[in-house]
Design an enzyme around this catalytic site. Structure first.
Site, PDB file in Angstrom:
ATOM      1  N   THR A   1      46.914  45.830  51.304  1.00 38.35           N
ATOM      2  CA  THR A   1      46.301  45.530  52.774  1.00 38.35           C
ATOM      3  C   THR A   1      45.643  44.256  52.729  1.00 38.35           C
ATOM      4  OG1 THR A   1      46.244  47.946  52.929  1.00 38.35           O
ATOM      5  CG2 THR A   1      44.753  46.712  54.463  1.00 38.35           C
TER       6      THR A   1
ATOM      7  N   VAL B   1      31.476  43.561  48.828  1.00 40.12           N
ATOM      8  CA  VAL B   1      30.461  44.146  49.319  1.00 40.12           C
ATOM      9  C   VAL B   1      30.510  44.103  50.921  1.00 40.12           C
ATOM     10  CG1 VAL B   1      28.221  44.804  49.448  1.00 40.12           C
ATOM     11  CG2 VAL B   1      28.967  44.065  47.426  1.00 40.12           C
TER      12      VAL B   1
ATOM     13  N   GLY C   1      32.719  44.653  53.059  1.00 38.98           N
ATOM     14  CA  GLY C   1      33.894  44.123  53.894  1.00 38.98           C
ATOM     15  C   GLY C   1      33.749  42.758  54.493  1.00 38.98           C
TER      16      GLY C   1
ATOM     17  N   ILE D   1      31.519  42.106  56.395  1.00 38.30           N
ATOM     18  CA  ILE D   1      29.937  41.483  56.789  1.00 38.30           C
ATOM     19  C   ILE D   1      29.554  40.632  55.882  1.00 38.30           C
ATOM     20  CG2 ILE D   1      27.480  42.603  57.167  1.00 38.30           C
ATOM     21  CD1 ILE D   1      28.617  45.352  57.559  1.00 38.30           C
TER      22      ILE D   1
ATOM     23  N   GLY E   1      43.829  57.917  56.509  1.00 39.06           N
ATOM     24  CA  GLY E   1      43.760  56.758  55.215  1.00 39.06           C
ATOM     25  C   GLY E   1      42.504  56.158  55.023  1.00 39.06           C
TER      26      GLY E   1
ATOM     27  N   GLU F   1      41.321  58.509  50.041  1.00 34.54           N
ATOM     28  CA  GLU F   1      42.296  58.456  49.011  1.00 34.54           C
ATOM     29  C   GLU F   1      42.653  60.011  48.757  1.00 34.54           C
ATOM     30  OE1 GLU F   1      44.151  55.779  47.987  1.00 34.54           O
ATOM     31  OE2 GLU F   1      42.368  54.473  48.458  1.00 34.54           O
TER      32      GLU F   1
ATOM     33  N   LYS G   1      28.686  48.488  44.708  1.00 40.99           N
ATOM     34  CA  LYS G   1      28.242  47.525  45.632  1.00 40.99           C
ATOM     35  C   LYS G   1      26.752  47.398  45.603  1.00 40.99           C
ATOM     36  CE  LYS G   1      32.051  49.033  48.706  1.00 40.99           C
ATOM     37  NZ  LYS G   1      32.385  49.745  49.885  1.00 40.99           N
TER      38      LYS G   1
END
EC number: 1.1.1.3
Length: 436
Positions: free
Chosen positions: A15, A134, A136, A138, A189, A192, A207
């Site tokens: 992804t 950490v 995504g 941001i 999704g 997991e 993180k």
């Protein structure tokens, strides 16, 4: 803009890898204007090279052997999006020894082996970009490392796992049980098939390890993080917290204190009026407190291919701007000069102070409340709020309370005595309470 094209190799076409490809193509003109030269993905690696994907691979050599890409002579910068510890660690080490700077979104690898990887990069006069590791999309790494560089940071707290935040939001807004909310997260999704890494708090702990290191100038120390997951949070806890004026969120907290640095991940009651309490679904948020700027909050998409790709490409832009330069003049990986990064005392979990939420199922008989409060008083613990729900029919009663701020060790000693009382019917729920 006559500088030669920089060739990029992407390890992994999941992804995030596909998101990076799309972003580099869609924003190519803007990126070239920012960098002063073109960035071109020349190679990618994927275990299934012929698999159909949602990105344009024309003109790109697709390799099934990731190590071949990491050693490819005509690739200038490596992007690692495989995840996990191995083979990601070995691939990054090889890329660095071959003179290639690296961008990675791999928080687990950095939290557990980042000290060694950053040392290797410095030895090779190279950089590792890790903004995407950490929260995504941001830009929290850049905010702490660069935007707040003039501050002494004393505390940060954040919702840094979207899966847990989605589950707790569903329990809050729809009254779902933990199991039902988790099942929904898996269908969509967000979780997991084996969700342990997320719901157990370990992803957030990785993180937090990175955030604490760049905030306080300390080596990465994942082993020092105290971790509690959200598995034991019930719909009843969510409901009672609301009555008290709180919401429950999984928080990562790093804080300097007299007893050392606190590093902790746990479900937490926070007042409904706070910024973090209003962050729902899979969104992330981090609140940072600096001695000059005060409190700064960042909010946005903490996961997903496009959001994470945004952070990866931001690092690519930084590396491309300084490509071939001396890393001694670049922003240090862990915010502080390498020789100034120093180990700090870690506060034991038992010594960390906070208020506590306690929920008990008890027999419906006289004297229950007085005995509970007497035990707490014996341990010098006062009660800030209390709720008693009478039973219907032949059921047991429920008691919930919030204590004053005390050390965990003292509260747990009192709780051990409470659990032994003959009228206590089941194990107690115990959560921390924080007022930001």
């Amino acid at each position: 803009m006559n500088k030669p094209v920089l060739k990029v190799g992407i390890l992994g076409l999941g992804t995030v890898g596909q998101g990076v490809l799309r972003l580099l193509k869609n924003n190519a003109e803007e990126i070239e204007r920012r960098v002063g030269r073109k960035l071109q993905v020349s190679h990618v690696s994927a275990r299934s090279a012929g698999k159909a994907r949602d990105c344009d691979l024309s003109g790109i050599e697709v390799l099934s052997d990731a190590m071949q890409l990491a050693t490819q002579a005509d690739v200038d910068i490596i992007v690692e999006t495989i995840g996990g510890i191995s083979p990601a660690r070995e691939l990054i080490e090889v890329a660095l020894t071959r003179g290639k700077p690296v961008v990675t979104a791999n928080k687990a690898l950095l939290a557990e082996h980042g000290n060694e990887l950053f040392a290797l990069a410095r030895k090779q006069n190279l950089s590792i970009g890790f903004e995407a590791a950490v929260a995504g999309g941001i830009p929290v790494i850049k905010a702490i490392r660069e935007g707040l560089a003039g501050n002494r940071i004393d505390k940060l707290a954040g919702i840094i796992n979207g899966t847990c935040n989605y589950i707790l939001t569903q329990m809050q807004s729809k009254g779902q049980s933990f199991a039902d909310a988790l099942a929904d997260a898996q269908k969509l999704g967000y979780a997991e098939a084996d969700p342990t890494f997320d719901i157990g708090g370990f992803d957030a702990a990785h993180k937090l390890t990175i955030l604490a290191s760049i905030a306080f100038g300390m080596p990465l120390n994942f082993a020092a993080v105290s971790v509690e997951g959200i598995q034991s949070v019930t719909a009843q806890d969510i409901e009672i917290a609301k009555v008290f004026g709180y919401r429950i969120k999984l928080l990562g907290i790093a804080k300097r204190g007299a007893g050392g640095v606190e590093l902790r991940v746990h479900p937490t009651l926070i007042p409904e009026s706070t910024l973090l309490a209003k962050v729902d679904g899979v969104l992330n948020s981090v609140v940072i407190r600096g001695n000059a700027v005060g409190e700064v909050g960042l909010y946005g998409r903490g996961a997903g291919g496009d959001a994470t790709a945004s952070a990866v490409v931001a690092d690519l832009v930084d590396l491309a701007r300084g490509f071939g330069g001396d890393v001694r003049h670049a922003v240090p990986a862990l915010a502080f000069q390498p020789e100034a990064v120093q180990s700090l005392a870690i506060a034991p979990a038992g010594a960390v102070e906070s208020a506590f939420y306690l929920r008990l199922k008890v027999a419906d008989e006289p004297g229950v409340l007085s005995r509970l409060t007497a035990i707490l008083a014996e341990h010098q613990i006062s009660v800030e709020a209390i709720l008693q729900r009478e039973p219907s029919g032949h059921e047991d009663a429920h008691v919930a309370l919030i204590t004053s701020v005390i050390a965990q060790q003292r509260f747990d000693h009192a709780l051990n005595e409470i659990r032994k009382l003959p009228f206590v019917r089941s194990d107690a729920a115990r959560l921390r309470v924080e007022k930001f």
